[in-house]
Design an enzyme around this catalytic site. Structure first.
Site: not given
Ligand code: M6R
Length: 614
Positions: A2, A27, A75, A101-102, A487, A491, A494, A510, A609
């Site tokens: 948010c 956000r 969000w 927000n929260g 990672e 990517k 997501e 395994h 984000k």
């Molecule tokens: O702001 P942060 O690094 O704490 O965020 C952590 C995760 O939310 C963030 O890395 C998320 O997994 C991303 N979407 C990855 O691309």
């Protein structure tokens, strides 16, 4: 999670708020809304499902005049994404509007109590409960809005950043925060308010970060007033922003994600600037040097993080253990906080977070500090909560990352962890001077090397066409390449919504090997390191089961090139620096696959984000 924007002043309130919402859309983008107090003292509230552009469409024929206003991009937490659950919410008498927000954890208890006093509710949100509570207190005590907000917040359990406006006071916004960020921009006879500074950086560079449980009275023509919940005036610390507007624009790229991938030669340069000195002979990370005794005495280091930052943390373990011979544990912050951790003064906790606002990571920090551990933060956003709540730390300095999928922040985090490990090792003498100089020289060459790796983009774009419609992917790596595999898989998941699993290559036998067939491509990260021979066998195992293979190898590779279906060659690097290089082709591969599928890479569904809720 948010985004909040507010404005009071003589500027065009609607335009400023909408532009601000666009900047904060990373956000959350389930719905958006705006509330404007008109010069005649009317309160107009407009909302729309989905992105901010939908709200703009909805507002076209509406009265958009305003002296002050607040706006929100959501969000969803409480209540599905819908018009009625969208913010702003208003009080029963229509006098107040709020954005939030929260999460108000005790909203159910408050809602039941208010219902008994005759309040009715029009949404499923915790936020509406808060605005009704404020109104109830204001009417009952016949008090000023600021006092009603203060009293209401004393009854709230949970996290909040709020902004409230009132019909009868068109020049004033009341704002408050606890565990969710809020920053106030100070202009010329005008004030801005936002979840981060990006909405107002083009209007003013002067700002004040609201601290935990502080409340601000923001009134045009009046000095800013900041109070505690106990009604004590707080000192106002004005910060000057270093951010520039060009960092917040796409600069000719179709998406922020692509821009951020291509920015990496520069962001890595900024990250190492002034830190790798004397031609690579020394690494100077001030946060480490200033606290070197703590690092030398540490009996172990625990790294906490989430998502991509957790993958960087895992690399941190390999780097610190390998170079400094200090035991390292890596924990998901969300698990750590409820794992009844055992920590004491001899432990160091490193918290990694791009945004500096991730709720789970913040909670982990608070636990670690309570238990006496020294807490070190690695963040990107200057002035965010994590740098403020840690004992010391390092900024990665890669500039605002707007694409929801983290790219340049990941390589920046890994770079900082590498420098952190070398800084300790040079004092601890667990690396020789020659080894440090060798690494230092290579680090200085990384920006140029990354520039070279980015030249693979066209090849990767063509390659992506072959695999766009695969339904599953396996990402495999060993040693330093294992976190890179995790990672790479994240990517792809997501932004393209293709299922992908990252696995340590040797673990494949395994279980996951059962998945391999002609339909299931494997991306294998196999640079020329000490596990190369081992991973060659894993590549053969995949091939023997009919799986197709995309391999990331070192230039000049002759073995895997003859087994894999496609190879992407990256320059040779010392083993511990390969993740920064090998992760880049994976960022590009996921980007192009998602684009081929027509996905919104900058704002993937269901994500935000900065995750400021549990
Ligand atoms: O702001 P942060 O690094 O704490 O965020 C952590 C995760 O939310 C963030 O890395 C998320 O997994 C991303 N979407 C990855 O691309």
């Amino acid at each position: 999670m948010c985004g909040i924007v507010g404005y009071v002043g003589d500027g065009n309130v609607y335009d400023i708020l909408i532009k601000g919402l666009h900047r904060l859309e990373y956000r959350g983008y389930d719905s958006a809304g705006i509330a404007l107090v008109t010069p005649e003292g009317k309160l107009n509230v407009y909302k729309a499902m989905g992105k901010v552009s939908n709200l703009e469409g909805f507002c076209k024929e509406k009265d958009l005049s305003g002296k002050a206003g607040i706006a929100h991009t959501r969000w969803a937490t409480h209540g599905e994404p819908s018009d009625c659950n969208a913010h702003p919410h208003y009080s029963e008498d229509g006098n107040l509007a709020i954005v939030h927000n929260g999460t108000i954890e005790n909203y159910k208890v408050l809602k039941d109590a208010l219902a008994q006093h005759g309040c009715t509710f029009h949404s499923e949100t915790d936020t509406e409960v808060l605005v009704q509570l404020i109104e109830y207190i204001k009417l009952k005590n016949n008090c000023e809005l600021v006092d009603a907000v203060r009293e209401a917040l004393k009854q709230v359990v949970g996290a909040y950043a709020i902004a409230v406006i009132e019909k009868n006071n068109p020049d004033r916004i009341i704002a408050a925060r606890k565990s969710s960020p809020l920053v106030i921009g100070i202009g010329d006879n005008e004030y801005f308010l936002a979840s981060d500074a990006t909405p107002f950086v083009e209007y003013t560079k002067e700002c004040v970060y609201l601290k935990e449980e502080e409340l601000a009275v923001i009134e045009k023509g009046e000095p800013l007033k900041i109070l505690t919940l106990e009604n004590q005036e707080s000192k106002i610390d004005v910060t000057t922003l270093q951010m520039s507007i060009s960092q917040l624009e796409k600069g000719g790229y179709p998406h922020f994600m692509l821009k951020e991938i291509f920015e990496q030669p520069n962001t890595l340069l900024d990250c190492i600037r002034g830190r790798v000195v004397a031609g690579g002979k020394h690494v100077v990370l001030n946060g480490v040097i200033d606290n070197i005794d703590k690092f030398l005495k540490a009996k172990r280091i625990v790294i906490v993080a989430c998502g991509t930052s957790w993958h960087a943390a895992l690399l941190g373990k390999y780097l610190i253990q390998g170079m400094c011979r200090i035991p390292v544990e890596v924990e998901y912050a969300s698990e750590f906080r409820y794992s009844d951790p055992v920590l004491d003064e001899q432990d160091i906790v490193i918290a990694i977070s791009q945004s500096g606002e991730t709720a789970d990571t913040l909670a982990a920090i608070q636990i670690a500090r309570k238990m006496g551990a020294f807490v070190y933060g690695i963040s990107n956003v200057v002035g965010s909560s994590i740098p403020r709540e840690t004992d010391s730390g390092t900024y990665i300095h890669v500039g605002p990352e707007i694409g929801v999928a983290s790219t340049k922040a990941f390589t920046g985090q890994v770079m900082v962890l590498t420098m952190l490990a070398i800084s300790i090792a040079q004092v601890k003498e667990t690396l020789s001077k020659e080894q440090i100089e060798e690494l230092g020289k290579h680090i200085l060459k990384i920006p140029k090397t990354v520039e070279k790796v980015l030249k693979l983009a066209d090849k990767i774009e063509r390659l992506s066409l072959i695999y766009t419609y695969a339904r599953n992917f396996l990402y495999l790596g060993r040693g330093y390449s294992y976190p890179v595999a995790l990672e790479g898989a994240l990517k792809l998941k997501e932004i393209s919504y293709i299922h992908a699993e990252g696995y340590p290559a040797a673990e494949m036998k395994h279980g996951p090997i059962a998945l391999i067939d002609a339909e299931m491509p494997s991306v294998i990260i196999a640079p020329n390191d000490h596990l190369y021979e081992k991973i060659v066998s894993n590549v053969q195992q995949v091939k023997a089961r009919g799986g197709s293979i995309i391999a990331i190898v070192t230039e000049g590779d002759t073995v895997i090139r003859n087994i894999a279906d496609h190879v992407l060659e990256v320059p040779d690097m010392p083993e511990c620096l390969t993740p920064i290089i090998t992760s880049i082709p994976l960022q590009l591969l996921s980007y192009y696959i998602a684009i081929n599928k027509g996905k919104d890479v900058d704002m993937p569904r269901n994500l935000a984000k900065s995750v400021t809720v549990e």
